[in-house]
Design a protein around this motif. Structure first.
Motif, short mmCIF file in Angstrom:
data_model
loop_
_atom_site.label_atom_id
_atom_site.label_comp_id
_atom_site.label_asym_id
_atom_site.label_seq_id
_atom_site.Cartn_x
_atom_site.Cartn_y
_atom_site.Cartn_z
N ARG A 37 43.44 86.52 30.76
CA ARG A 37 44.31 85.62 31.50
C ARG A 37 45.55 85.31 30.66
N ALA A 39 48.69 83.39 29.00
CA ALA A 39 48.94 82.01 28.59
C ALA A 39 50.15 82.00 27.66
N LYS A 76 47.40 78.09 30.03
CA LYS A 76 47.42 79.28 30.88
C LYS A 76 48.61 79.28 31.82
N PHE A 118 41.87 84.91 26.78
CA PHE A 118 43.28 84.72 27.09
C PHE A 118 44.14 85.68 26.28
N VAL A 120 47.61 85.24 24.79
CA VAL A 120 48.53 84.14 24.55
C VAL A 120 49.83 84.64 23.95
#
Length: 197
Positions: A37, A39, A76, A118, A120
């Motif tokens: 995901r 972020a 996120k 994540f 990032v």
């Protein structure tokens, strides 16, 4: 651009290396089809009479994820965000009361993969105006700053702890009462490596 930011600009102009929570654990086998995901986190530097200082937070101790840990403002990417940079700016406004109008983006570091799934993007920025830090109720226990001079290889060392049945090594960069470790320390180490000798 103020002269104090010249080392940061030079660092951003240098190539970086891939970054992840697994860097110090080369034996880790990650699934090829994993979905990460997106972020963004904001590394905001402020010029003071004593030099540059970096804003960090101490997360609230009751949070489900990463309670009490030291972190950059960020989170996120939400559906309304234009991407990781926008997410970092939005979260910084929510978490520490930093208006996005008081920030100039200098660049980004390599995205960092976390063990929590994540990807990032660390966003490096400078404050262009003063602001009154305001911790987000229920999310942030404390807002503090770290001097730019803390970003030297000597400030970092490696520790390990048991995680998911094995030992996992990670960077730490303690500063006073603050135990900076994990993804935050790894991202700061990546910036430190770019700063050069």
């Amino acid at each position: 651009m103020p002269e104090a930011f010249a080392p940061l600009l030079a660092a951003l102009a240098r190539p970086g290396r891939p970054s992840s929570d697994y860097d110090l654990n080369p034996g880790t086998v990650l699934p090829e089809n994993r979905k990460l995901r997106p972020a963004g986190v904001l590394a905001a530097f402020e010029e003071t009479e004593a030099g540059l200082r970096l804003y960090l937070t101490k997360r609230a101790s009751h949070l489900r994820h990463h309670p009490g840990q030291i972190a950059f403002p960020g989170g996120k990417v939400d559906p309304g965000d234009a991407g990781p940079v926008a997410a970092a700016l939005r979260e910084a406004e929510e978490e520490i009361g930093l208006p996005r109008t008081a920030v100039e983006i200098l660049g980004t570091l390599e995205p960092h993969e976390t063990v929590t799934g994540f990807m990032v993007t660390p966003v490096i920025a400078r404050l262009t105006a003063s602001f009154t830090p305001r911790p987000e109720a229920g999310e942030v226990d404390e807002i503090f700053t770290v001097p730019f001079s803390h970003l030297t290889p000597a400030s970092f060392h490696v520790e390990a702890r048991r995680w998911r049945g094995g030992m996992r090594s990670y960077y730490v960069a303690p500063f006073g009462p603050y135990y900076i470790w994990g993804a935050t320390a790894r991202i700061l180490r990546g910036l430190t490596d770019r700063l050069g000798p």
